[in-house]
Design an enzyme around this catalytic site. Sequence first.
Site, PDB file in Angstrom:
ATOM      1  N   GLU A 183       0.825  -1.207   0.000  1.00  0.00           N
ATOM      2  CA  GLU A 183       0.000   0.000   0.000  1.00  0.00           C
ATOM      3  C   GLU A 183       0.864   1.264   0.000  1.00  0.00           C
ATOM      4  OE1 GLU A 183      -3.147   0.595  -0.400  1.00  0.00           O
ATOM      5  OE2 GLU A 183      -3.741  -1.504  -0.553  1.00  0.00           O
TER       6      GLU A 183
ATOM      7  N   ASP B 116     -11.256   4.912  -2.549  1.00  0.00           N
ATOM      8  CA  ASP B 116     -10.291   5.506  -3.465  1.00  0.00           C
ATOM      9  C   ASP B 116     -11.055   6.295  -4.522  1.00  0.00           C
ATOM     10  OD1 ASP B 116     -11.348   3.598  -5.177  1.00  0.00           O
ATOM     11  OD2 ASP B 116      -9.448   2.556  -5.545  1.00  0.00           O
TER      12      ASP B 116
ATOM     13  N   TYR C  92      -6.692   6.575   4.171  1.00  0.00           N
ATOM     14  CA  TYR C  92      -7.002   5.568   3.160  1.00  0.00           C
ATOM     15  C   TYR C  92      -6.114   4.335   3.326  1.00  0.00           C
ATOM     16  CZ  TYR C  92      -6.984   2.881  -1.059  1.00  0.00           C
ATOM     17  OH  TYR C  92      -7.030   1.807  -1.924  1.00  0.00           O
TER      18      TYR C  92
END
Length: 208
Positions: A5, A106, A88
């Site tokens: 990520e 997203d 996020y």
Amino acid sequence: MLVSEIMLQQTPVARVLPTYREWMDRWPAPAALASATVGDAIVAWGRLGYPRRARNLHRSARLVVAGHAGEVPADLDSLRALPGVGDYTGRAVAVFAFGRRHGVVDVNVRRVLVRAATGLHDGVPSPAHVGLAESLLPSDPAAAAVVSAALMELGALVCRRRSPACADCPLAEVCLWRLAGFLEPTAPAGPPGRLTPAGPAAGPAGPP
């Protein structure tokens, strides 16, 4: 999951994959990375760009070893406390690595939510979108993670910004944007958090 990520922040998958594989072969656990130097991490980062992300991963590894017995934490607050982990990224790791129930939004998920639930073409990032996503998830965390992944795929492959494949969309019958005639934005986006339903279409229009 945390490594991927962080690497995928502002970098496409095709560029990330070779470096990710080499990184994980070299440092398969936080303790392994923590024992390396920050210089080692930066060199291994190669040409991914934004080398601050390598420094953040190195700092995170040392914090995970010091404060979490070498295991990446599963709870959202602890994840967000790690360097370089924003809302996020923290949510994505909590959901997809640990099966926690959180909204993960997203740019593709946001577009699906805004079109289907408000009738607008798109929206600026807002905490309201995360709350909307979470309100639509199943109560079971495992099922919620599947839905979150499905929404990402739906936005990337079907509910595209241009030329959306509405005929293939499972939300077509309830999508307010489609029912309103594929309304294009006619004014600048409102302030973050404002989700305003579209009015009736003035006439038939094709998708952008």
